[in-house]
Scaffold this motif. Structure first.
Motif, mmCIF file in Angstrom:
data_model
loop_
_atom_site.group_PDB
_atom_site.id
_atom_site.type_symbol
_atom_site.label_atom_id
_atom_site.label_comp_id
_atom_site.label_asym_id
_atom_site.label_seq_id
_atom_site.Cartn_x
_atom_site.Cartn_y
_atom_site.Cartn_z
ATOM 1 N N THR A 242 0.798 -1.228 0.000
ATOM 2 C CA THR A 242 0.000 0.000 0.000
ATOM 3 C C THR A 242 0.827 1.272 0.000
ATOM 4 O OG1 THR A 242 -0.143 -0.103 2.424
ATOM 5 C CG2 THR A 242 -1.916 -1.148 1.169
ATOM 6 N N SER A 243 1.932 1.310 0.725
ATOM 7 C CA SER A 243 2.672 2.561 0.911
ATOM 8 C C SER A 243 3.995 2.540 0.160
ATOM 9 C CB SER A 243 2.947 2.810 2.398
ATOM 10 O OG SER A 243 1.743 2.784 3.142
ATOM 11 N N PRO A 244 4.369 3.646 -0.453
ATOM 12 C CA PRO A 244 5.692 3.715 -1.090
ATOM 13 C C PRO A 244 6.785 3.837 -0.039
ATOM 14 C CG PRO A 244 4.600 5.834 -1.235
ATOM 15 C CD PRO A 244 3.604 4.899 -0.625
ATOM 16 N N MET A 245 7.962 3.388 -0.400
ATOM 17 C CA MET A 245 9.131 3.549 0.452
ATOM 18 C C MET A 245 9.817 4.839 0.030
ATOM 19 S SD MET A 245 11.894 0.578 1.368
ATOM 20 C CE MET A 245 12.655 0.530 2.996
ATOM 21 N N ARG A 246 9.714 5.868 0.882
ATOM 22 C CA ARG A 246 10.149 7.208 0.502
ATOM 23 C C ARG A 246 11.677 7.342 0.533
ATOM 24 N NH1 ARG A 246 7.086 11.172 4.360
ATOM 25 N NH2 ARG A 246 7.399 9.472 5.848
ATOM 26 N N ILE A 247 12.156 8.389 -0.100
ATOM 27 C CA ILE A 247 13.585 8.678 -0.113
ATOM 28 C C ILE A 247 14.037 9.047 1.295
ATOM 29 C CG2 ILE A 247 15.353 10.214 -1.050
ATOM 30 C CD1 ILE A 247 13.600 10.614 -3.499
ATOM 31 N N GLY A 248 15.135 8.461 1.721
ATOM 32 C CA GLY A 248 15.656 8.763 3.041
ATOM 33 C C GLY A 248 16.520 7.648 3.578
ATOM 34 N N THR A 249 16.819 7.732 4.870
ATOM 35 C CA THR A 249 17.677 6.766 5.549
ATOM 36 C C THR A 249 16.823 5.861 6.422
ATOM 37 O OG1 THR A 249 19.481 8.369 5.578
ATOM 38 C CG2 THR A 249 19.676 6.475 7.049
ATOM 39 N N TYR A 250 17.125 4.568 6.353
ATOM 40 C CA TYR A 250 16.359 3.569 7.087
ATOM 41 C C TYR A 250 17.291 2.744 7.956
ATOM 42 C CZ TYR A 250 12.382 4.524 4.007
ATOM 43 O OH TYR A 250 11.347 5.133 3.335
ATOM 44 N N SER A 251 16.732 2.235 9.034
ATOM 45 C CA SER A 251 17.449 1.329 9.929
ATOM 46 C C SER A 251 16.625 0.045 10.058
ATOM 47 C CB SER A 251 17.651 1.961 11.302
ATOM 48 O OG SER A 251 18.257 1.043 12.195
ATOM 49 N N MET A 252 17.324 -1.076 10.084
ATOM 50 C CA MET A 252 16.634 -2.366 10.128
ATOM 51 C C MET A 252 17.369 -3.313 11.057
ATOM 52 S SD MET A 252 15.620 -4.795 6.914
ATOM 53 C CE MET A 252 14.844 -6.383 7.172
ATOM 54 N N ASP A 253 16.634 -3.928 11.981
ATOM 55 C CA ASP A 253 17.200 -4.885 12.931
ATOM 56 C C ASP A 253 16.960 -6.306 12.439
ATOM 57 O OD1 ASP A 253 18.040 -2.872 14.601
ATOM 58 O OD2 ASP A 253 16.223 -2.903 15.837
ATOM 59 N N ILE A 254 17.999 -7.129 12.569
ATOM 60 C CA ILE A 254 17.934 -8.539 12.154
ATOM 61 C C ILE A 254 18.462 -9.395 13.291
ATOM 62 C CG2 ILE A 254 18.704 -10.254 10.475
ATOM 63 C CD1 ILE A 254 19.198 -7.951 8.512
ATOM 64 N N ILE A 255 17.653 -10.353 13.747
ATOM 65 C CA ILE A 255 18.136 -11.341 14.713
ATOM 66 C C ILE A 255 18.914 -12.390 13.939
ATOM 67 C CG2 ILE A 255 17.502 -12.937 16.548
ATOM 68 C CD1 ILE A 255 16.851 -10.015 17.120
ATOM 69 N N ASP A 256 20.220 -12.405 14.163
ATOM 70 C CA ASP A 256 21.129 -13.190 13.322
ATOM 71 C C ASP A 256 21.301 -14.591 13.918
ATOM 72 O OD1 ASP A 256 23.009 -14.078 11.579
ATOM 73 O OD2 ASP A 256 24.447 -12.465 11.903
ATOM 74 N N ASN A 257 20.464 -15.532 13.471
ATOM 75 C CA ASN A 257 20.548 -16.917 13.943
ATOM 76 C C ASN A 257 21.092 -17.867 12.887
ATOM 77 O OD1 ASN A 257 19.363 -16.339 16.498
ATOM 78 N ND2 ASN A 257 17.317 -16.381 15.563
ATOM 79 N N PHE A 258 20.877 -17.563 11.633
ATOM 80 C CA PHE A 258 21.207 -18.473 10.526
ATOM 81 C C PHE A 258 22.627 -18.182 10.055
ATOM 82 C CE2 PHE A 258 20.919 -20.303 6.280
ATOM 83 C CZ PHE A 258 20.122 -21.417 6.477
ATOM 84 N N ARG A 259 23.570 -18.992 10.475
ATOM 85 C CA ARG A 259 24.991 -18.760 10.189
ATOM 86 C C ARG A 259 25.391 -19.485 8.898
ATOM 87 N NH1 ARG A 259 27.075 -16.608 14.984
ATOM 88 N NH2 ARG A 259 25.403 -15.177 15.622
ATOM 89 N N THR A 260 25.505 -18.745 7.826
ATOM 90 C CA THR A 260 25.856 -19.345 6.539
ATOM 91 C C THR A 260 27.341 -19.638 6.413
ATOM 92 O OG1 THR A 260 26.064 -17.150 5.564
ATOM 93 C CG2 THR A 260 23.928 -18.223 5.381
ATOM 94 N N ASP A 261 28.167 -19.055 7.287
ATOM 95 C CA ASP A 261 29.597 -19.318 7.197
ATOM 96 C C ASP A 261 29.928 -20.765 7.541
ATOM 97 O OD1 ASP A 261 28.753 -18.642 9.865
ATOM 98 O OD2 ASP A 261 30.877 -18.639 10.439
#
Length: 421
Positions: A313-332
């Motif tokens: 529904t909503s556009p992602m406007r121009i600007g700076t974003y922050s995103m949190d990720i719970i890092d459980n899946f270790r691909t290394d």
């Protein structure tokens, strides 16, 4: 009574002679009408030109449609190890893959910390949280999709693809023996068919390797409002409508509430107290767990993307974003990589130039062949033979049979059909 007469049973018991001859029908005897084109320069050269003229513009349109897709991919594989814990640091540009119309120079920052995460009613402590900060240089019109992308993960391995139990996923109350005899081995039960053994739910290698990183909705940092003030704003993305409806019908909640006979897969047990299901922390409703449903549709290539969230529904406007990720899946652990992909759609779907390039190559190849054939035919033409000699129904004349002359015109063969001799 005349004993010299042959017994009546001789004629009745005489077996019919068996035959493997096909029935005398047009289909069985290959007498159906057929048409086989005679390929001459006058037909082949224009045909190649037509195919090339059709395919090349289609390929150009497909590439243009793909170029209109706005996309940002960020590789966060080593966030838990390489990013700082005190303050955010710029990421290496080799980990950032922007695809926008005007501005493709984008910086991103990352850092990690320890956090607590609640799964259902159970709080898991000391998990790694990776925080990505990135810029969106151009407005992204809805629908805006968030994918996770894995590299070097072979979901197409034969044993891996078969490692699930459809009846268990459909919610049936299957027994321990049923699970043990399914394709879920080696992750079917905890101890084979031992009396104290319990079945994994859901069992199998696919379910156990479920992608378990948790993505939070991006936060728009300090967007100005109508009053000129600034405050963070969450760009809400939902976890529903990310799987096919046909796939959802394959998964149902369990009909049994007896949790003493089942146990979470090994990679799931961190999310449950003491690694067990209970009334307070029951197993997931697979019919509503769309992340699980998406994961269970295995990919055909070792590098693939799967949909995680979306905003329609909503556009992602121009600007700076922050995103949190719970890092459980270790691909290394298996020398793989993982990324987030934020993208839009075009009329032809996501960003993929392969189909357009394929059409262009086919069109260009056909035009080149047409030119080669045309020049060759003009410089050194080749006299064509009489294609009427290709008839299967020719009746040879007496002169042709003796090799003393050439064939004449059409004649009537012995079977009454017209041929060329």
């Amino acid at each position: 009574m005349d004993d010299s007469s042959p017994p009546e049973s001789i004629d009745n018991t005489k077996e019919k002679k068996k035959s493997r001859r096909p029935a005398n029908t047009a289909f069985r005897q290959q007498r159906l009408k057929a048409w086989q084109p005679i390929l001459t320069p006058k037909t082949v050269i224009p045909l190649f030109f037509v195919i090339g003229i059709i395919c090349a513009p289609i390929g150009g349109l497909l590439i243009y449609a793909s170029s209109t897709v706005k996309e940002l991919r960020i590789d966060y594989t080593d966030c838990f190890r390489d990013s700082p814990t005190d303050e955010a640091k710029l990421m290496d540009t080799s980990l950032i893959f922007p695809s926008f119309k005007d501005n493709n120079t984008i910086n991103a920052m990352w850092q990690h910390s320890l956090t607590n995460q609640t799964y259902g009613n159970y709080l898991v402590q000391n998990l790694t949280k990776c925080t990505l900060t990135f810029a969106i240089p151009e407005e992204m019109a809805p629908p805006v999709l968030l994918y996770y992308r894995l590299e070097n993960f072979y979901q197409n391995h034969r044993r891996y693809v078969q490692s699930f139990f459809d009846k268990q996923l459909a919610g049936d109350d299957v027994s321990l023996v049923d699970v043990s005899n399914s394709n879920c081995e080696p992750l079917a039960t905890t101890n084979g068919t031992h009396p104290n053994s319990r079945a994994y739910y859901p069992c199998g290698l696919i379910a156990n390797s479920l992608f378990n990183d948790t993505f939070q909705s991006p936060i728009f940092l300090n967007p100005p409002d109508s009053n000129g003030s600034e405050s963070n704003e969450t760009y809400v993305m939902k976890n529903t409508s990310i799987s096919w409806e046909s796939d959802k019908e394959l998964y149902k909640p369990r009909v049994s509430n007896d949790y003493t006979k089942i146990v979470p897969p090994p990679n799931w047990q961190i999310r449950y107290p003491d690694g067990n299901y209970s009334t307070e922390n029951p197993p997931p409703n697979l019919h509503e767990d769309e992340h699980f449903i998406v994961w269970m549709r295995t990919a055909g290539l070792p590098t693939f993307s799967k949909l995680y969230m979306r905003n329609d529904t909503s556009p992602m406007r121009i600007g700076t974003y922050s995103m949190d990720i719970i890092d459980n899946f270790r691909t290394d652990q298996y020398q793989g990589r993982k990324s987030i992909v934020i993208t839009t759609l075009s009329v032809m779907g996501g960003k993929n130039n392969f189909l357009g390039i394929l059409w262009l190559v086919v069109g260009g190849f056909c035009i080149v062949l047409a030119l080669v054939f045309l020049v060759t035919n003009l410089i050194k033409p080749r006299k064509l033979g009489d294609h009427t000699y290709l008839s299967w129904n020719n009746a040879p004349s007496s002169a042709a049979a003796k090799g003393k002359g050439k064939a004449s015109g059409p004649t009537i063969a012995r079977d009454g059909r017209v041929g060329m001799v």
